[in-house]
Scaffold this active site. Structure first.
Site, PDB file in Angstrom:
ATOM      1  NE  ARG A 199      -0.202  -4.996  12.016  1.00 23.25           N
ATOM      2  CZ  ARG A 199      -1.385  -4.910  11.261  1.00 23.25           C
ATOM      3  NH1 ARG A 199      -2.112  -3.982  10.885  1.00 23.25           N
ATOM      4  NH2 ARG A 199      -1.768  -6.203  10.659  1.00 23.25           N
ATOM      5  CG  ASN A 233      -3.684  -7.663   7.899  1.00 23.07           C
ATOM      6  OD1 ASN A 233      -3.749  -6.983   9.073  1.00 23.07           O
ATOM      7  ND2 ASN A 233      -4.025  -7.098   6.802  1.00 23.07           N
ATOM      8  CD  GLU A 234      -8.095  -6.929   8.087  1.00 12.86           C
ATOM      9  OE1 GLU A 234      -8.335  -6.939   6.683  1.00 12.86           O
ATOM     10  OE2 GLU A 234      -8.490  -6.023   8.682  1.00 12.86           O
ATOM     11  CD  GLU A 254      -7.879   0.786   1.977  1.00 13.32           C
ATOM     12  OE1 GLU A 254      -7.150   0.998   2.632  1.00 13.32           O
ATOM     13  OE2 GLU A 254      -8.609  -0.372   2.062  1.00 13.32           O
ATOM     14  CD1 TRP A 255      -6.302  -2.945   1.007  1.00 15.90           C
ATOM     15  CD2 TRP A 255      -4.924  -3.813  -0.489  1.00 15.90           C
ATOM     16  NE1 TRP A 255      -5.364  -3.246   1.764  1.00 15.90           N
ATOM     17  CE2 TRP A 255      -4.351  -3.980   0.814  1.00 15.90           C
ATOM     18  CE3 TRP A 255      -4.241  -4.293  -1.497  1.00 15.90           C
ATOM     19  CZ2 TRP A 255      -3.224  -4.367   1.271  1.00 15.90           C
ATOM     20  CZ3 TRP A 255      -2.794  -4.808  -0.978  1.00 15.90           C
ATOM     21  CH2 TRP A 255      -2.505  -4.847   0.253  1.00 15.90           C
ATOM     22  CG  HIS A 275      -0.925  -6.182   5.215  1.00 15.61           C
ATOM     23  ND1 HIS A 275      -1.159  -5.521   6.429  1.00 15.61           N
ATOM     24  CD2 HIS A 275      -2.058  -5.821   4.404  1.00 15.61           C
ATOM     25  CE1 HIS A 275      -2.273  -4.824   6.444  1.00 15.61           C
ATOM     26  NE2 HIS A 275      -2.881  -4.908   5.466  1.00 15.61           N
ATOM     27  CD1 TRP A 326      -5.955   2.134   7.261  1.00 11.43           C
ATOM     28  CD2 TRP A 326      -4.452   0.819   7.841  1.00 11.43           C
ATOM     29  NE1 TRP A 326      -5.483   1.740   6.291  1.00 11.43           N
ATOM     30  CE2 TRP A 326      -4.618   0.788   6.379  1.00 11.43           C
ATOM     31  CE3 TRP A 326      -3.368  -0.134   8.358  1.00 11.43           C
ATOM     32  CZ2 TRP A 326      -3.730   0.254   5.505  1.00 11.43           C
ATOM     33  CZ3 TRP A 326      -2.363  -1.066   7.468  1.00 11.43           C
ATOM     34  CH2 TRP A 326      -2.501  -0.496   6.029  1.00 11.43           C
ATOM     35  CD  GLU A 329      -5.218  -2.797   9.546  1.00 13.62           C
ATOM     36  OE1 GLU A 329      -6.217  -2.589   8.989  1.00 13.62           O
ATOM     37  OE2 GLU A 329      -4.259  -3.659   9.115  1.00 13.62           O
ATOM     38  CD  GLN A 358      -2.884  -1.395   2.269  1.00  8.67           C
ATOM     39  OE1 GLN A 358      -2.888  -1.650   3.219  1.00  8.67           O
ATOM     40  NE2 GLN A 358      -4.021  -0.423   2.226  1.00  8.67           N
ATOM     41  CG  ASN A 372      -6.474  -5.364  11.654  1.00 11.75           C
ATOM     42  OD1 ASN A 372      -5.864  -5.259  12.505  1.00 11.75           O
ATOM     43  ND2 ASN A 372      -5.787  -5.794  10.302  1.00 11.75           N
ATOM     44  CE1 TYR A 387      -9.519  -1.779   9.882  1.00 11.76           C
ATOM     45  CE2 TYR A 387      -9.848   0.844   9.545  1.00 11.76           C
ATOM     46  CZ  TYR A 387      -9.101  -0.632   9.503  1.00 11.76           C
ATOM     47  OH  TYR A 387      -7.725  -0.512   9.195  1.00 11.76           O
TER      48      TYR A 387
HETATM   49  C1  FCB Z   1      -7.997  -3.714   6.379  1.00 14.16           C
HETATM   50  C2  FCB Z   1      -6.620  -4.022   5.789  1.00 14.16           C
HETATM   51  C3  FCB Z   1      -5.761  -2.753   5.738  1.00 14.16           C
HETATM   52  C4  FCB Z   1      -6.840  -1.419   4.941  1.00 14.16           C
HETATM   53  C5  FCB Z   1      -7.573  -1.453   6.031  1.00 14.16           C
HETATM   54  C6  FCB Z   1      -8.370  -0.049   5.565  1.00 14.16           C
HETATM   55  O1  FCB Z   1      -8.689  -4.583   6.068  1.00 14.16           O
HETATM   56  O2  FCB Z   1      -5.678  -4.724   6.746  1.00 14.16           O
HETATM   57  O3  FCB Z   1      -4.721  -3.004   4.702  1.00 14.16           O
HETATM   58  O4  FCB Z   1      -7.036  -1.831   3.830  1.00 14.16           O
HETATM   59  O5  FCB Z   1      -8.703  -2.396   6.169  1.00 14.16           O
END
Ligand code: FCB
Length: 553
Positions: free
Chosen positions: A138, A228-229, A499-500, A183, A492, A445, A80, A372, A374
């Site tokens: 991180r 990661n996730e 952003e992917w 990641h 984060w 995150e 990223q 993580n 949110y």
């Molecule tokens: C998470 C990811 C991170 C970023 C945030 C917004 O799912 O780990 O890379 O995309 O969301």
């Protein structure tokens, strides 16, 4: 509308969502404490109204409420931010090839070739990181920078040198490196050979990569996470599609890469769980005694509130959490099996652990759990009543809903289906602490998204992000007061970045980045975080224009 014109961009927000209520106990030994944790969660919805009524200032929180050794940092990931996609011997990774060959899969058609150019600008970036007053950072290691062609190619010395510079600079600044080994990225050659995580051969590849990193950096890195996730990424890779290799099948979609949504996510997950276990075993056997560090794993965790008091919705919230965090954490932390709710719904599509795998898992317990977190959503049952099942929770026969009786669960963020629900952080941590017997937790995150086409004024004076962070950190302090075993918190993210599937159209940074000039500008949220961490004034009251700086200045 440009915001929703990309089907991928729609898929992710609509699809993401999870929360939980403990019910139908599988493990009676922890029943009491889990129920207590769940009971605290019931107050979440009621607290929403109260929180909404509070002015930001009333929600002030003080660094002194946390132990001095508590880690406060910011998080990033390699693909990223780094850019330099073919420099100094780096090999192509899955995202390099995906973004180049399928630009239509990314909302703005762009890629991470340059991103934040952090590979070149890291010095300045670590300076702005330090100026926040953090004691931890991180970041992740790009697998293809270290092993451009996987285990059978050589180690790329220039790649190792880059992370050595990064780690050494952090330590000189008194900032502890908190390193993610994986990641979302992998060398493209391995993706092609094993179809990403589907082929069991990837386990050995990953274990080798982890070993190389422990050997190269473990004298200085004391906090490692293997993945990661994995619970989120496998869904976007093999169930919903959207992330390379972009596999899916009905009812989740028809993906370019083909696939089987009913089976592949679980095969990939199984290989990731065993890859994690192999890496942890290598660390325990060869490095831990001498290096003295710890290895954990990071999962995505939404908090699920039942949509109604009906038994079905209460069970749905519980089931959603089983399919989310417990999918990975139960085998890793409790030894060797998936949650019963998954076995019941998925039958033979869910792999079983062989005795050898169970033996390896016994050595693969994580030292800590990264969450993580949110948002929170309501969970609606889809067993007794019909729903659209092509969603993130569809495999659990659950639908994530943002509203109850016309009232949203929390304020909006740019990411559809992600609401501001700071109260949910506390029950989420309590739940994990209870289920996994007080294993230390890090919030790896937590952050707030804005659309890039928001006015410059709003992007910089990001009071919504300030309120978000202040709210979540307030509830983090509360969780600690109530006995939670939490050791750190990472925003984060440090910088706006790739952003992917949203490309550069969505921003999470404490620092605004102009991707034409690579200029970094601190947002109000950066000043707030700095004020919180250093006790320096009340940054949200500062009215002066934020100062722009180049990362290399
Ligand atoms: C998470 C990811 C991170 C970023 C945030 C917004 O799912 O780990 O890379 O995309 O969301």
């Amino acid at each position: 509308m440009p915001r929703t014109s990309n089907p991928r961009a729609r898929t992710r927000p609509r699809a993401r969502g999870i929360a939980s209520r403990r019910q139908g106990q599988e493990r009676s030994q922890s029943k009491g404490s889990e129920m207590a944790a769940a009971a605290r969660g019931i107050g979440v919805a009621a607290a929403l109204a109260v929180l909404a009524a509070l002015a930001p200032a009333a929600r002030g929180v003080d660094r002194a409420e946390f132990p001095p050794e508590f880690l406060f940092g910011a998080a990033t990931s390699a693909y990223q931010i780094e850019g330099a996609y073919l420099e100094d011997g780096k090999g192509l990774c899955n995202w390099d090839v995906f973004t180049h060959t399928r630009p239509g899969a990314i909302r703005d058609g762009r890629n991470g070739d340059v991103a934040d150019d952090h590979y070149h600008l890291y010095m300045g970036d670590l300076e702005i990181l330090q100026s926040l007053g953090v004691n931890a950072y991180r970041f992740s290691i790009a697998w293809a920078r270290i092993l451009p062609r996987g285990r059978l190619g050589g180690v790329n010395a220039d790649g190792v040198a880059f992370y050595n510079r990064l780690i050494d600079t952090l330590l000189q600044k008194g900032i502890q490196p908190f390193v993610t080994l994986n990641h979302f990225d992998m060398p493209r050659e391995l993706e092609a050979r094993y179809v990403g995580w589907l082929g069991a051969g990837i386990r050995e590849e990953y274990a080798y990569f982890a070993d190389v990193c422990f050997a190269a950096f473990g004298d200085r890195v004391k906090l490692w996470t293997t993945f990661n996730e994995p619970n989120l990424v496998t869904k976007f890779q093999y169930m919903l599609g959207g992330y390379p290799p972009d596999h899916c099948s009905p009812p989740f979609g028809n993906c370019n890469g083909g696939g089987n949504s009913l089976r592949e996510p679980y095969v990939a997950a199984h290989n990731i769980i065993m890859s994690h276990a192999a890496a942890v075993r290598a660390y325990r056997d060869r490095y831990q005694a001498q290096q003295g560090g710890a290895v954990g794993i990071v999962v995505a965790m939404k908090w699920y509130e039942p949509l109604t008091n009906a038994t079905e919705d209460v069970a749905a919230a519980r089931r959603a959490q089983a399919f989310e965090t417990e999918w990975f954490l139960d085998p890793i932390m409790l030894g060797g099996d998936y949650p019963r709710a998954m076995r019941e719904l998925l039958g033979s599509n869910l792999p079983t652990f062989t005795p050898e795998e169970q033996e390896l898992l016994r050595h693969g317990r994580a030292d800590f759990i990264g969450l993580n977190h949110y948002t929170a959503v309501y969970a609606k049952d889809c067993i007794a009543s019909p729903c659209d099942l092509g969603t993130y929770e569809g495999n659990a026969l659950v639908l994530a809903v943002g509203e109850r009786d016309g009232v949203k669960i929390g304020g909006d963020t740019a990411l559809n289906g992600f609401y501001v629900v700071p109260e949910a952080l506390e029950p989420a941590i309590m739940y994990i602490n209870a289920r996994y017997k007080d294993t230390p937790v890090y919030i790896t995150e937590n952050g707030f998204s804005q659309w890039s086409d928001t006015s410059r004024e709003e992007l910089i004076n990001d009071m919504e992000r300030v309120n978000y962070l202040q709210g979540y950190i307030t509830y983090l302090a509360r969780a600690i007061r109530n006995g939670a075993n939490v050791r750190g918190y990472f925003v984060w993210t440090l910088l706006d970045n790739f952003e992917w599937t949203f490309g550069y159209s969505m921003r999470y940074g404490l620092y605004h980045v102009d991707f034409d000039t690579q200029e970094r500008t601190p947002r109000k949220s950066a000043r707030w975080y700095q004020g919180f961490l250093t006790g320096d004034g009340s940054p949200t009251d500062q009215d002066e224009a934020p100062q722009a700086l180049r990362a290399d200045s």
